[in-house]
Design a protein around this motif. Sequence first.
Motif, PDB file in Angstrom:
ATOM      1  N   ALA A 130       0.842  -1.207   0.000  1.00 17.69           N
ATOM      2  CA  ALA A 130       0.000   0.000   0.000  1.00 17.69           C
ATOM      3  C   ALA A 130       0.870   1.246   0.000  1.00 17.69           C
ATOM      4  O   ALA A 130       0.608   2.223  -0.708  1.00 17.69           O
ATOM      5  CB  ALA A 130      -0.918  -0.010   1.224  1.00 17.69           C
ATOM      6  N   GLY A 131       1.935   1.218   0.793  1.00 18.41           N
ATOM      7  CA  GLY A 131       2.863   2.346   0.840  1.00 18.41           C
ATOM      8  C   GLY A 131       3.522   2.592  -0.509  1.00 18.41           C
ATOM      9  O   GLY A 131       3.650   3.739  -0.954  1.00 18.41           O
ATOM     10  N   GLN A 133     -14.599   8.174 -13.616  1.00 18.97           N
ATOM     11  CA  GLN A 133     -14.946   6.919 -12.949  1.00 18.97           C
ATOM     12  C   GLN A 133     -13.700   6.067 -12.679  1.00 18.97           C
ATOM     13  O   GLN A 133     -13.533   5.493 -11.597  1.00 18.97           O
ATOM     14  CB  GLN A 133     -15.928   6.145 -13.827  1.00 18.97           C
ATOM     15  CG  GLN A 133     -16.703   5.104 -13.059  1.00 18.97           C
ATOM     16  CD  GLN A 133     -17.821   4.509 -13.891  1.00 18.97           C
ATOM     17  OE1 GLN A 133     -17.756   4.475 -15.128  1.00 18.97           O
ATOM     18  NE2 GLN A 133     -18.836   4.023 -13.213  1.00 18.97           N
ATOM     19  N   GLN A 134     -12.818   6.046 -13.678  1.00 16.09           N
ATOM     20  CA  GLN A 134     -11.577   5.279 -13.526  1.00 16.09           C
ATOM     21  C   GLN A 134     -10.750   5.837 -12.356  1.00 16.09           C
ATOM     22  O   GLN A 134     -10.208   5.086 -11.535  1.00 16.09           O
ATOM     23  CB  GLN A 134     -10.788   5.409 -14.840  1.00 16.09           C
ATOM     24  CG  GLN A 134      -9.619   4.481 -14.991  1.00 16.09           C
ATOM     25  CD  GLN A 134      -8.783   4.862 -16.230  1.00 16.09           C
ATOM     26  OE1 GLN A 134      -9.278   5.484 -17.174  1.00 16.09           O
ATOM     27  NE2 GLN A 134      -7.514   4.496 -16.209  1.00 16.09           N
ATOM     28  N   ALA A 135     -10.680   7.158 -12.278  1.00 12.58           N
ATOM     29  CA  ALA A 135      -9.898   7.802 -11.217  1.00 12.58           C
ATOM     30  C   ALA A 135     -10.508   7.510  -9.846  1.00 12.58           C
ATOM     31  O   ALA A 135      -9.778   7.237  -8.878  1.00 12.58           O
ATOM     32  CB  ALA A 135      -9.841   9.308 -11.464  1.00 12.58           C
ATOM     33  N   GLU A 136     -11.823   7.556  -9.763  1.00 15.42           N
ATOM     34  CA  GLU A 136     -12.473   7.285  -8.474  1.00 15.42           C
ATOM     35  C   GLU A 136     -12.182   5.855  -8.018  1.00 15.42           C
ATOM     36  O   GLU A 136     -11.922   5.600  -6.838  1.00 15.42           O
ATOM     37  CB  GLU A 136     -13.976   7.539  -8.579  1.00 15.42           C
ATOM     38  CG  GLU A 136     -14.296   9.028  -8.650  1.00 15.42           C
ATOM     39  CD  GLU A 136     -15.786   9.334  -8.715  1.00 15.42           C
ATOM     40  OE1 GLU A 136     -16.547   8.489  -9.242  1.00 15.42           O
ATOM     41  OE2 GLU A 136     -16.178  10.428  -8.258  1.00 15.42           O
ATOM     42  N   THR A 137     -12.195   4.934  -8.973  1.00  9.96           N
ATOM     43  CA  THR A 137     -11.902   3.533  -8.625  1.00  9.96           C
ATOM     44  C   THR A 137     -10.462   3.402  -8.142  1.00  9.96           C
ATOM     45  O   THR A 137     -10.174   2.684  -7.161  1.00  9.96           O
ATOM     46  CB  THR A 137     -12.131   2.626  -9.860  1.00  9.96           C
ATOM     47  OG1 THR A 137     -13.479   2.797 -10.289  1.00  9.96           O
ATOM     48  CG2 THR A 137     -11.885   1.168  -9.530  1.00  9.96           C
ATOM     49  N   ASN A 196      -9.539   2.089  -4.417  1.00  9.66           N
ATOM     50  CA  ASN A 196      -8.688   0.911  -4.197  1.00  9.66           C
ATOM     51  C   ASN A 196      -7.513   1.247  -3.276  1.00  9.66           C
ATOM     52  O   ASN A 196      -7.158   0.465  -2.386  1.00  9.66           O
ATOM     53  CB  ASN A 196      -8.148   0.376  -5.534  1.00  9.66           C
ATOM     54  CG  ASN A 196      -9.250  -0.263  -6.371  1.00  9.66           C
ATOM     55  OD1 ASN A 196     -10.322  -0.579  -5.847  1.00  9.66           O
ATOM     56  ND2 ASN A 196      -8.993  -0.438  -7.656  1.00  9.66           N
ATOM     57  N   LEU A 197      -6.922   2.422  -3.495  1.00  8.49           N
ATOM     58  CA  LEU A 197      -5.783   2.820  -2.666  1.00  8.49           C
ATOM     59  C   LEU A 197      -6.219   2.990  -1.205  1.00  8.49           C
ATOM     60  O   LEU A 197      -5.534   2.542  -0.275  1.00  8.49           O
ATOM     61  CB  LEU A 197      -5.167   4.120  -3.206  1.00  8.49           C
ATOM     62  CG  LEU A 197      -3.975   4.666  -2.427  1.00  8.49           C
ATOM     63  CD1 LEU A 197      -2.806   3.678  -2.434  1.00  8.49           C
ATOM     64  CD2 LEU A 197      -3.517   6.008  -3.011  1.00  8.49           C
TER      65      LEU A 197
END
Length: 277
Positions: free
Chosen positions: A193-194, A259-263, A267-268
């Motif tokens: 994640a980091g 939408q792609q950016a929000e996903t 996820n992050l």
Amino acid sequence: MSSWQDIDDQVPGGIYLCQVNENVSCGACCGLYNLADSSRETLNRILARRTMLFKTVPRDADAIEAFGRQMEAEVNGNQPFPEFHHCPYLGLVGAEQSRVGCLLHPLADGNNGADFRGLSFYGGLACQAYFCPSCSRSPKLLKDLIRRAATDWYHYGLIITEVDLLCALYDRLRSDGAAGGPALNGGEKCLEAGRNLLELKITWPFQKNPVTDRVNYFFKDNLYAKPAVHYADAAVSGSRHEEIFKNLVTTFDTADQLQQAETMIDNLIDEIAFSTI
Ligand code: SF4
Ligand code: SF4
């Protein structure tokens, strides 16, 4: 971690950010990224050349200032933020010269403990005492995550100074129901994640001018504020991640991109939440 603990206790915000390990450090407040081309390859080449040339410079004021003027002349022009000083005394430091640092620092090679930072644009006191807003304002959890996961000075300095971006991410972490805990679990998923957070600015696909859009001016005078998110399609506007997108200097051409950016951000945030206990 134990090597950081003593220093952590002495700095604003409780997490020391400036010189982390042999390969990880930050020079963003010295204007590191404020060049017409701030790609990793170009910065590394400039810093390596300076470091090599500085080895032969006599340690007296005239010679050091002449060196500074020469280095400045080599990079001046077309800087994204003209009023943001790029210090010509930034170089590579450490046993392997594997991280960015100050060539005038008393611990830098060849200085024999003498502090020459008083010859710089900001002066010795500012160079010694400055802590950027991220030190005191960025969420401790995210500073800890980034510091643990970082393996490279270039990526590290770009993200660790993004105080508003980190605060906005943390706000979403708290309010999106992702329910991240107050501390990191330290496992492999946590480091992953980091690493993804460290890559965020480099890989963000919605910047129009990636090399310049990644320069961050974080001083209190707010001289170069980040622009609002640009929605090229008038039918598309607004997002729950607006503040995050703004701090990534974002343009959306289509609703699909939004939408792609929000996903990507969802996820992050989930990854970070799973890294906590
Ligand atoms: S920008 Fe902040 S973290 Fe980076 S070197 Fe300066 S004070 Fe340290
Ligand atoms: S002289 Fe000051 S501004 Fe320049 S690199 Fe050193 S600490 Fe940074």
